[in-house]
Scaffold this motif. Structure first.
Motif, PDB file in Angstrom:
ATOM      1  N   CYS A 151       1.007  -1.375   0.066  1.00 23.20           N
ATOM      2  CA  CYS A 151      -0.031  -0.015   0.087  1.00 23.20           C
ATOM      3  C   CYS A 151       1.023   1.133  -0.070  1.00 23.20           C
ATOM      4  N   ASP A 152       2.206   1.094  -0.363  1.00 21.62           N
ATOM      5  CA  ASP A 152       2.899   2.337  -0.690  1.00 21.62           C
ATOM      6  C   ASP A 152       3.337   3.063   0.557  1.00 21.62           C
ATOM      7  N   ALA A 153       3.373   2.137   1.877  1.00 23.39           N
ATOM      8  CA  ALA A 153       3.952   2.695   3.240  1.00 23.39           C
ATOM      9  C   ALA A 153       5.097   1.875   3.474  1.00 23.39           C
ATOM     10  N   THR A 154       5.781   2.678   4.619  1.00 24.40           N
ATOM     11  CA  THR A 154       6.900   1.861   4.855  1.00 24.40           C
ATOM     12  C   THR A 154       6.728   1.048   6.436  1.00 24.40           C
ATOM     13  N   ARG A 155       5.692   1.735   7.042  1.00 26.53           N
ATOM     14  CA  ARG A 155       5.291   1.033   8.205  1.00 26.53           C
ATOM     15  C   ARG A 155       3.719   1.305   8.441  1.00 26.53           C
ATOM     16  N   LYS A 156       3.298   0.374   9.031  1.00 24.20           N
ATOM     17  CA  LYS A 156       1.744   0.520   9.662  1.00 24.20           C
ATOM     18  C   LYS A 156       1.350   1.967   9.968  1.00 24.20           C
ATOM     19  N   GLU A 157       2.167   2.594  10.844  1.00 24.89           N
ATOM     20  CA  GLU A 157       1.911   3.728  11.453  1.00 24.89           C
ATOM     21  C   GLU A 157       2.031   4.824  10.431  1.00 24.89           C
ATOM     22  N   ASP A 158       2.412   4.759   9.376  1.00 21.41           N
ATOM     23  CA  ASP A 158       2.158   5.638   8.312  1.00 21.41           C
ATOM     24  C   ASP A 158       0.964   6.359   8.038  1.00 21.41           C
ATOM     25  N   PHE A 159      -0.143   5.408   8.219  1.00 19.08           N
ATOM     26  CA  PHE A 159      -1.477   5.840   7.912  1.00 19.08           C
ATOM     27  C   PHE A 159      -2.310   5.294   9.379  1.00 19.08           C
ATOM     28  N   ARG A 160      -3.574   5.946   9.338  1.00 18.92           N
ATOM     29  CA  ARG A 160      -4.526   5.781  10.472  1.00 18.92           C
ATOM     30  C   ARG A 160      -5.506   5.232   9.856  1.00 18.92           C
ATOM     31  N   PRO A 161      -6.404   4.427  10.742  1.00 13.98           N
ATOM     32  CA  PRO A 161      -7.930   4.107  10.387  1.00 13.98           C
ATOM     33  C   PRO A 161      -8.713   5.285  10.289  1.00 13.98           C
ATOM     34  N   LEU A 162      -9.753   5.423   9.676  1.00 16.95           N
ATOM     35  CA  LEU A 162     -10.409   6.511   9.526  1.00 16.95           C
ATOM     36  C   LEU A 162     -10.953   7.354  10.790  1.00 16.95           C
ATOM     37  N   PRO A 163     -11.414   6.659  11.768  1.00 17.29           N
ATOM     38  CA  PRO A 163     -11.799   7.394  12.959  1.00 17.29           C
ATOM     39  C   PRO A 163     -10.639   7.804  13.568  1.00 17.29           C
ATOM     40  N   GLU A 164      -9.368   7.314  13.689  1.00 21.38           N
ATOM     41  CA  GLU A 164      -8.331   7.863  14.399  1.00 21.38           C
ATOM     42  C   GLU A 164      -7.552   9.226  13.619  1.00 21.38           C
ATOM     43  N   LEU A 165      -7.865   8.994  12.034  1.00 21.06           N
ATOM     44  CA  LEU A 165      -7.358  10.295  11.250  1.00 21.06           C
ATOM     45  C   LEU A 165      -8.348  11.339  11.840  1.00 21.06           C
ATOM     46  N   ILE A 166      -9.734  10.992  11.747  1.00 24.74           N
ATOM     47  CA  ILE A 166     -10.649  12.453  12.164  1.00 24.74           C
ATOM     48  C   ILE A 166     -10.092  12.829  13.512  1.00 24.74           C
ATOM     49  N   GLU A 167     -10.057  11.811  14.461  1.00 26.99           N
ATOM     50  CA  GLU A 167      -9.481  12.437  15.826  1.00 26.99           C
ATOM     51  C   GLU A 167      -8.355  12.932  15.970  1.00 26.99           C
ATOM     52  N   GLN A 168      -7.286  12.628  14.963  1.00 25.45           N
ATOM     53  CA  GLN A 168      -5.983  13.469  14.916  1.00 25.45           C
ATOM     54  C   GLN A 168      -6.248  14.777  14.710  1.00 25.45           C
ATOM     55  N   PHE A 169      -7.207  15.080  13.802  1.00 25.11           N
ATOM     56  CA  PHE A 169      -7.437  16.487  13.281  1.00 25.11           C
ATOM     57  C   PHE A 169      -8.253  17.191  14.446  1.00 25.11           C
ATOM     58  N   GLY A 170      -9.111  16.592  15.437  1.00 27.46           N
ATOM     59  CA  GLY A 170      -9.493  17.140  16.659  1.00 27.46           C
ATOM     60  C   GLY A 170      -8.223  17.599  17.674  1.00 27.46           C
ATOM     61  N   ASP A 171      -7.503  16.305  17.676  1.00 30.02           N
ATOM     62  CA  ASP A 171      -6.304  16.839  18.505  1.00 30.02           C
ATOM     63  C   ASP A 171      -5.372  17.825  18.226  1.00 30.02           C
ATOM     64  N   LEU A 172      -5.209  18.159  16.748  1.00 27.42           N
ATOM     65  CA  LEU A 172      -4.761  19.261  16.367  1.00 27.42           C
ATOM     66  C   LEU A 172      -5.396  20.594  16.561  1.00 27.42           C
ATOM     67  N   GLY A 173      -6.533  20.665  16.827  1.00 20.44           N
ATOM     68  CA  GLY A 173      -7.359  21.874  17.261  1.00 20.44           C
ATOM     69  C   GLY A 173      -8.100  22.293  16.180  1.00 20.44           C
ATOM     70  N   TYR A 174      -8.769  21.212  15.092  1.00 20.18           N
ATOM     71  CA  TYR A 174      -9.479  21.557  14.185  1.00 20.18           C
ATOM     72  C   TYR A 174     -10.933  20.703  14.163  1.00 20.18           C
ATOM     73  N   ASP A 175     -11.941  21.493  13.935  1.00 21.31           N
ATOM     74  CA  ASP A 175     -13.288  20.385  13.431  1.00 21.31           C
ATOM     75  C   ASP A 175     -13.280  19.959  12.075  1.00 21.31           C
ATOM     76  N   VAL A 176     -13.589  18.766  11.965  1.00 20.08           N
ATOM     77  CA  VAL A 176     -13.874  18.220  10.707  1.00 20.08           C
ATOM     78  C   VAL A 176     -15.263  18.777  10.150  1.00 20.08           C
ATOM     79  N   VAL A 177     -15.284  19.614   9.305  1.00 18.44           N
ATOM     80  CA  VAL A 177     -16.769  20.318   8.649  1.00 18.44           C
ATOM     81  C   VAL A 177     -17.225  19.840   7.383  1.00 18.44           C
ATOM     82  N   GLU A 178     -16.458  18.967   6.763  1.00 13.13           N
ATOM     83  CA  GLU A 178     -16.810  18.294   5.726  1.00 13.13           C
ATOM     84  C   GLU A 178     -15.860  17.094   5.261  1.00 13.13           C
TER      85      GLU A 178
END
Length: 248
Positions: A156-183
């Motif tokens: 999948c063109d990654a070097t390690r599993k941690e290069d990508f996240r599952p969708l819920p965790e990616l959305i949570e990451q945006f929140g942790d960075l101080g952003y609302d996902v609005v679309e």
């Protein structure tokens, strides 16, 4: 300063350098309720389809920055084709570290978060160009299925599993960075197939025309393995989407 030639060979026919279809790009533009005159910055803008079609359909203006001379020229040609060359411009340059001269309403990096060393760094980079209350767009892969082994990760063109996240965790990451996902608009299976499969014809067409080129052996090796590799690994395991963010 340029992309390696293999990238422009592989995606030579692409207007969109990610698994979005034209319809999905249009859906995203409509979903964002873009007002005429919206000022945009697109980092790693590729062949310029986002800025060009949104300038045509929504009356936005903007600048795209990309390291590829080939794709930048494609973008300028596309702007002329769509009659929006007076509203959008494209700069050949390194998008990493690029900051707009004046704050923009929309700052995007759709599918190239390596320019900021990952999602967090790219969000920080885009924020430096964005006006307060503006929209940020991040395009990013995510795991649709948990990869069971390293072969799947690399398939999948990654070097390690941690290069990508599952969708819920990616959305949570945006929140942790101080952003609302609005679309968000997510690529579908057809989009992935069109993106990947079109590359194989590009590779074969180039190979038939350039059998003695110094890259011919590399192109032949990729074409021999890429279809089955995608079917075995990427097609089921990897997702991709564009996420619209607003700072909290």
């Amino acid at each position: 300063m340029d992309l390696p030639r293999i990238f422009t060979i592989r995606e030579s026919s692409h207007h969109i350098h990610n698994p979005f279809t034209g319809d999905q790009l249009a859906t995203l533009g409509q979903a964002l309720r873009l007002a005429p005159g919206t000022r945009a910055l697109d980092l790693a803008s590729g062949s310029g389809e986002l800025l060009c079609t949104w300038a045509r359909d929504h009356g936005i203006t903007g600048t795209g920055v990309d390291i590829s001379t080939v794709f930048t020229e494609h973008a300028r040609t596309r702007a002329a084709e769509l009659g929006v060359a007076d509203r959008v411009d494209f700069v050949h340059g390194d998008a990493a570290g690029h900051v707009a001269d004046a704050p923009v309403d929309l700052a995007a990096c759709v599918g190239a978060t390596w320019i900021g060393g990952g999602v967090a760094g790219t969000v920080e980079l885009l924020d430096r160009s964005l006006r307060p209350g503006g929209l940020m767009l991040i395009g990013e892969p995510y795991w649709r299925l948990d990869p069971p082994d390293q072969d799947t990760v690399e398939g999948c063109d990654a070097t390690r599993k941690e290069d990508f996240r599952p969708l819920p965790e990616l959305i949570e990451q945006f929140g942790d960075l101080g952003y609302d996902v609005v679309e968000m608009v997510l690529a579908d299976q057809d989009g992935w197939d069109r993106y990947r499969a079109a590359q194989w014809l590009n590779l074969r067409t180039w190979l038939d025309r350039n059998p003695d080129d110094e890259l011919a052996a590399d192109v032949r090796a990729e074409l021999t393995t890429a279809p089955a590799r995608y079917a075995r690994y990427g097609r089921d395991h990897l997702g991709w989407g564009v996420f619209a963010l607003m700072a909290r």
